[in-house]
Design a protein around this motif. Structure first.
Motif, mmCIF file in Angstrom:
data_model
loop_
_atom_site.group_PDB
_atom_site.id
_atom_site.type_symbol
_atom_site.label_atom_id
_atom_site.label_comp_id
_atom_site.label_asym_id
_atom_site.label_seq_id
_atom_site.Cartn_x
_atom_site.Cartn_y
_atom_site.Cartn_z
ATOM 1 N N ASP A 152 42.981 35.585 24.069
ATOM 2 C CA ASP A 152 42.348 36.661 23.141
ATOM 3 C C ASP A 152 42.807 37.584 22.027
ATOM 4 O O ASP A 152 44.139 36.850 21.628
ATOM 5 C CB ASP A 152 41.438 38.162 24.578
ATOM 6 N N LYS A 201 47.530 49.500 29.567
ATOM 7 C CA LYS A 201 46.026 48.788 29.462
ATOM 8 C C LYS A 201 45.949 47.412 28.671
ATOM 9 O O LYS A 201 45.585 46.316 29.165
ATOM 10 C CB LYS A 201 45.351 49.820 27.728
ATOM 11 N N SER A 202 47.242 47.280 28.365
ATOM 12 C CA SER A 202 47.462 45.453 27.758
ATOM 13 C C SER A 202 47.572 45.018 29.459
ATOM 14 O O SER A 202 47.026 43.641 29.333
ATOM 15 C CB SER A 202 48.703 45.621 26.877
ATOM 16 N N ARG A 229 44.474 44.433 31.750
ATOM 17 C CA ARG A 229 43.948 43.659 31.131
ATOM 18 C C ARG A 229 43.997 41.864 31.419
ATOM 19 O O ARG A 229 43.636 41.592 31.499
ATOM 20 C CB ARG A 229 43.520 43.619 30.090
ATOM 21 N N ASP A 267 43.595 42.236 35.487
ATOM 22 C CA ASP A 267 41.706 42.109 35.373
ATOM 23 C C ASP A 267 41.439 40.609 35.603
ATOM 24 O O ASP A 267 40.030 40.234 35.611
ATOM 25 C CB ASP A 267 41.020 42.788 34.532
ATOM 26 N N ARG A 268 42.236 39.888 34.159
ATOM 27 C CA ARG A 268 41.679 38.800 34.172
ATOM 28 C C ARG A 268 42.190 37.500 35.066
ATOM 29 O O ARG A 268 42.112 36.404 35.056
ATOM 30 C CB ARG A 268 42.176 38.551 32.518
#
Length: 558
Positions: free
Chosen positions: A68, A427-428, A431, A434-435
């Motif tokens: 990403d 937030k970083s 993520r 979450d992945r």
């Protein structure tokens, strides 16, 4: 007679000179390609250039598995791309840019790329012929070929009969002049004016798409050259190209009417310009080409991907020649993730220090600023990506699981979004969480976790986040100054560190990875080396000693 003979001699001189110049040009180009092999490519990059490069990748994007934007920027992958990008065509560099984002999770495609890279490295004669064919296709500054093709896809096809009628009307009006000069002359003038007006009106709407058609013609000519090379080792690709190119015969036939071979105002070009004004020949040909293009878009996609792969593998083979040494990764689908690397280095560092690590656990890395923590984890991330894209590890040995690769390192406040550093950071990290998934392990890299908040909450929260990451099919490398974490997480993380020495008021780093947690405390000593007032450094040392003995800080007094 003498005049005719003189004209003939001049014609022959120009013909011979043209042939000579063309051969000299090809000879010089061939030599340049030989000289550029294994060297840092000479390309100019702008923000617009990178935006155009990303157009193809954006259509292939897989948010769950790809590298990403945060990770790409954290580890400076654009600079790595610039090192590798020795492609000859616009399609090649767009495909390479996408390839470096899209991690592979099985060996099939990687082994095929390896076969091609070895072929291009071992067979210079073959590679040069292929590079010359790719050079015919060329590059376009700050414009994405894929994006332009998509624009062409969205253009409305129009009927050509109005243009045919306008051309026929002009011819009829001219024929009428001998029989009725007045009416014929008036009609001819009206038809000429209308045809010119309608021509410029229509041409203005589609002018930009002529560039797309010109590139597609060059692409097809380059593909034809590749097919004619008759290279047995890439026969499967040549067969695909031949089949796909075959459906574009109508597209190519008569394309000179739209795209003259010689630019610059030659007599033929001027003559064609006047014909186009009256009979709209280029407009009629354009819409015929557009119909052919839309009917065979899948074939063009096949050509795009085949050419892109070949060109990208040539660039990757050149990159291998450029670097000091490399190894072929040994990648595995395993139940428990692991990473074993020997003598790993970063291609962006001159005279890099080699490091090795074998681990099945997550890893905490401690040490002072500038000791090598961040560089080491970036090096691991870059190599994980190169291993699963161009099947190349900058190491003497690389054995690992197939990984998703994610990082949270070079973060900044989001001023436009009114988000503090801490909000951006959490937030970083979220993520990454979450992945993660059961079937594909994650290799993640975190630099100074939760540095945006106070010490008490940072250690309490970061220890739990890092523990959670270590338990969800993930190997996490975290660089930190918080020695407390090495104790709190010793059942979940292996400890490694970098150290420095202070010799005669000089700070010396060896950048070698050492097993165990950092034990040196040189931050205050470094203040002395930098010439801070003794009242600052001595008082800081006293207060640190007080904290170690009493477990609390001494209250400062005026």
């Amino acid at each position: 007679m003498e005049i005719l003979l003189g004209i003939l001699v001049l014609f022959l001189i120009f013909l011979i000179k043209g042939i000579y110049d063309k051969r000299a040009w090809y000879k010089n180009l061939r030599q340049k390609m030989i000289n550029d092999w294994g060297k840092v490519p000479e390309e100019e990059y702008t923000t617009e250039k990178f935006e155009s490069l990303s157009a193809y990748y954006n259509t292939q994007l897989d948010k769950s598995k790809d590298v990403d934007d945060i990770t790409w920027n954290d580890i400076n992958m654009e600079e790595i791309f610039m090192l590798i990008n020795n492609t000859g065509s616009a399609i090649g560099e767009e495909y390479l840019y996408a390839m470096l984002h899209k991690l592979e999770f099985s060996g099939e495609k990687l082994k095929e790329r390896e076969k091609l890279m070895n072929l291009f490295a071992d067979r210079e004669d073959l590679r040069l012929e292929l590079q010359l064919a790719l050079y015919k296709m060329g590059k376009i500054s700050n414009v994405s070929v894929y994006e332009y093709i998509n624009r062409l896809e969205g253009l409305e096809t129009k009927k050509i009969w109005p243009h045919l009628l306008m051309g026929a009307g002009f011819i009829v009006s001219v024929i009428l002049i001998p029989f009725n000069p007045l009416i014929g002359g008036i009609l001819t003038a009206l038809m000429l004016g209308n045809n010119v007006y309608q021509y410029y009106r229509e041409r203005a709407k589609i002018e930009i798409y002529f560039t797309v058609c010109a590139y597609i013609v060059r692409l097809l000519e380059g593909v034809n050259t590749i097919i004619k090379l008759n290279i047995p080792e890439i026969n499967d690709y040549a067969v695909k190209l031949k089949k796909s190119k075959g459906v574009f015969q109508k597209f190519i036939r008569g394309s000179f009417l739209l795209i003259p071979k010689n630019a610059g105002g030659d007599l033929l070009g001027v003559f064609l310009d006047y014909l186009n004004l009256i009979f709209h020949i280029d407009l009629i040909k354009f819409y015929s080409m557009l119909d052919c293009f839309k009917a065979n878009r899948e074939a063009l996609n096949m050509i795009y991907e085949t050419v892109g792969l070949l060109d990208s593998c040539i660039a990757a083979a050149s990159f291998r020649k450029m670097i000091p040494f490399y190894s072929i990764p040994d990648l595995n689908n395993t139940v428990k993730p692991f990473l074993e690397v020997e003598d790993i280095y970063n291609p962006m560092i001159d005279e890099p220090v080699l490091n090795s690590i074998h681990t099945k656990n997550s890893v905490l890395i401690t040490g002072s600023n500038a000791s090598g923590k961040s560089t080491f984890i970036k090096t691991l991330a870059v190599n994980a990506i190169l291993s699963q894209t161009i099947y190349t590890s900058l190491s003497s040995s690389y054995k690992a699981s197939f990984f998703k690769v994610l990082s949270s390192m070079a973060l900044k406040d989001n001023l436009l979004g009114k988000e503090s550093y801490y909000i951006v950071e959490i937030k970083s990290l979220k993520r990454i969480i979450d992945r993660t998934e059961e079937h594909i392990p994650t290799l993640c890299f975190v630099d100074e976790v939760l540095r945006g908040t106070n010490t008490l909450e940072r250690i309490a929260a970061s220890s739990q986040i890092l523990k959670f990451l270590s338990e969800i099919n993930t190997i996490c490398f975290a660089a930190t100054h918080d020695i407390e974490l090495t104790h709190i997480l010793e059942n979940f993380y292996s400890n490694y560190h970098f150290k420095e020495q202070i010799v005669e008021n000089n700070v010396l780093f060896d950048y070698k990875l050492i097993e165990g947690r950092a034990v040196s405390k040189n931050a205050i000593k470094l203040l002395e080396v930098m010439g801070y007032p003794s009242i600052v450094t001595e008082s800081a040392s006293d207060n640190a000693e007080y904290f170690l003995k009493e477990g609390k800080w001494n209250i400062l007094k005026s």
